[in-house]
Design an enzyme around this catalytic site. Structure first.
Site, PDB file in Angstrom:
ATOM      1  N   LYS A 137     -13.526   0.659  15.399  1.00 24.72           N
ATOM      2  CA  LYS A 137     -12.215  -0.011  15.476  1.00 24.72           C
ATOM      3  C   LYS A 137     -11.674   0.024  16.905  1.00 24.72           C
ATOM      4  O   LYS A 137     -11.095  -0.933  17.389  1.00 24.72           O
ATOM      5  CB  LYS A 137     -11.209   0.655  14.528  1.00 24.72           C
ATOM      6  CG  LYS A 137     -11.400   0.211  13.085  1.00 24.72           C
ATOM      7  CD  LYS A 137     -10.473   0.919  12.113  1.00 24.72           C
ATOM      8  CE  LYS A 137     -10.960   0.631  10.694  1.00 24.72           C
ATOM      9  NZ  LYS A 137     -10.270   1.378   9.673  1.00 24.72           N
ATOM     10  N   LYS A 156       8.530 -17.075 -11.293  1.00 23.69           N
ATOM     11  CA  LYS A 156       7.806 -15.904 -11.789  1.00 23.69           C
ATOM     12  C   LYS A 156       6.558 -16.349 -12.577  1.00 23.69           C
ATOM     13  O   LYS A 156       6.654 -17.260 -13.395  1.00 23.69           O
ATOM     14  CB  LYS A 156       8.743 -15.098 -12.689  1.00 23.69           C
ATOM     15  CG  LYS A 156       8.126 -13.833 -13.188  1.00 23.69           C
ATOM     16  CD  LYS A 156       9.035 -13.105 -14.153  1.00 23.69           C
ATOM     17  CE  LYS A 156       8.284 -11.931 -14.760  1.00 23.69           C
ATOM     18  NZ  LYS A 156       8.936 -11.389 -15.930  1.00 23.69           N
ATOM     19  N   ASN A 184       0.843  -1.198   0.000  1.00 17.18           N
ATOM     20  CA  ASN A 184       0.000   0.000   0.000  1.00 17.18           C
ATOM     21  C   ASN A 184       0.878   1.247   0.000  1.00 17.18           C
ATOM     22  O   ASN A 184       2.098   1.151  -0.043  1.00 17.18           O
ATOM     23  CB  ASN A 184      -0.957  -0.029   1.208  1.00 17.18           C
ATOM     24  CG  ASN A 184      -0.186  -0.101   2.511  1.00 17.18           C
ATOM     25  OD1 ASN A 184       0.519   0.822   2.878  1.00 17.18           O
ATOM     26  ND2 ASN A 184      -0.300  -1.227   3.208  1.00 17.18           N
TER      27      ASN A 184
END
Ligand code: CTP
Length: 397
Positions: A339, A290, A211
């Site tokens: 949360k 890969k 991210n």
């Protein structure tokens, strides 16, 4: 400002790195310090005293015997005024003199006459640095309480590549700040674990899922906690920040790695701050080779990662202070409160990714702190370093 009521006496000795002390002077001034520069005569051959005078806005001391402006014995008044004496760059000659109590110019006399913490950042030719006599002098000064920011390996003025290049100015600045603030450190009895940056979940030897976190917020918290005297462990995922050389750092890549590092470090921590952006899912299978284009558009099956904050909350709620972050794009307060409750945190630092000046990669943040008792405090846009101090103060209040 970090050093607003501090006086830093900056000794500059004669080496090519003397020009870098100009940048340090300016960095110290920006942090609010009163900077009083003492140059050796050799230093003044490399850089003009006028440059230091202009940046420090103080008269530069060089000559022991110049006509005093006011009635004062200059080396004694400088020695008394100093919260820290920093010698940057320090030559082998200065180190040898300081280690042996020789006081034959303004700088060495001031050093000998002062009880202030002494920080020395050497810079010199590799052979001079590695010479046993220099090493013995360094050890001698260390045994008497002096701190050192050791030189880096790099290309030196003599053309050789080796150890002797002045350490990074930011690192020297942090070390000066640490010494200047030591007497008022309010977290010196605290063990703090901070996670920062992004996890990266491998898919094959070439690719991974991650991210946009850069680690800036978590690194700012770890640095601020260290400056306030805490024993800090930083668990760092992928990030773009300069290393915090003085902070114990555990480098990890994946969420399961961060999970075990965090659980391990948390055992004897007082405060746990999960600022990392942890991937919620990882590829179920990490391919050994890969994945080739010719394989066609494959579906990637994902499995859940452990929720580190929730796990720590379950284990330690009530016995340790637990702080989480929430980055949201909508319903900030509702999601953050949820949360906070679900993960048994003491409070959540929440930001909205859509707010200007908040979020990934910026030097600032705009947050609300949502506590477990439901209180919400909104903060204006501020530097991540200022926010780091607020979070730490909330953590111990
Ligand atoms: N966190 C964690 N472990 C995870 C996911 C998140 O420890 N696997 C922590 C983060 O470090 C942060 C807090 O939980 O302190 C909230 O993270 P966030 O990504 O905002 O929330 P999630 O629980 O992942 O929920 P969602 O992605 O649905 O918003």
């Amino acid at each position: 400002m970090l050093l607003s009521d501090k006086t830093i006496v900056l000794g500059v000795t004669g080496g090519i790195a003397a020009y870098k002390a100009l940048e340090l002077t300016s960095r110290l001034k920006k942090a609010g310090a009163d900077v009083k520069v003492i140059m050796t005569r050799s230093a003044a051959e490399f850089v003009t005293p006028l440059s230091f005078q202009t940046l420090s806005q103080n008269r530069v001391a060089i000559n022991m015997f110049e006509e005093p402006k006011a009635w004062e014995v200059r080396h004694i008044s400088l020695a008394k005024a100093a919260d820290v004496i920093a010698v940057v760059p320090a030559t082998a000659n200065f180190i040898a003199k300081a280690a042996n109590g020789i006081a034959d110019d303004m700088l060495t006399t001031t050093v000998l006459a002062s009880k202030a913490p002494l920080l020395i950042a050497p810079a010199m030719n590799t052979n001079m640095f590695e010479n046993q006599i220099t090493q013995e002098n360094i050890e001698r000064l260390k045994s008497r309480g002096a701190s050192f920011v050791m030189p880096d390996v790099g290309r030196l003025a003599c053309g050789a590549i080796g150890k002797g290049k002045l350490a990074d100015i930011e690192l020297i600045f942090d070390s000066i700040a640490y010494l200047a603030l030591k007497s008022e450190a309010d977290l010196s009895d605290k063990k703090i674990v901070v996670s920062a940056g992004a996890t990266a979940e491998p898919l094959d030897p070439v690719r991974f899922l991650t991210n946009r976190s850069t680690g800036k917020m978590g690194f700012a918290i770890a640095r601020a906690a260290w400056l306030r005297g805490a024993d800090v462990t930083l668990i760092a995922g992928r990030h773009t920040c300069p290393e915090l050389n003085f902070v114990k750092t555990v480098n990890v890549t994946t969420a399961p790695e961060m999970y075990s590092a965090a659980l391990d470090a948390a055992k004897d921590a007082d405060i746990i701050i999960m600022a990392a952006a942890v991937a919620d899912y990882r590829p179920a299978e990490v391919k050994k080779s890969k994945i080739k284009k010719s394989a066609g558009a494959e579906e990637i099956r994902l499995v859940r990662n452990p929720d580190i904050l929730a796990e720590l909350g379950k284990k330690y709620a009530g016995s340790k202070t637990i702080i989480g972050f929430a980055m949201e794009t909508e319903n900030l307060l509702e999601n953050a409160a949820e949360k906070c409750a679900k993960k048994h945190a003491d409070f959540i630092v929440a930001n909205n990714l859509r707010t200007e000046g908040a979020g990934f990669g910026t030097d600032t943040n705009v947050v609300s702190i949502i506590k477990k008792d439901g209180t919400v405090t909104d903060y204006p846009k501020m530097d991540k370093s200022a926010l780091a101090d607020i979070i730490l103060t909330e953590a111990v209040s």
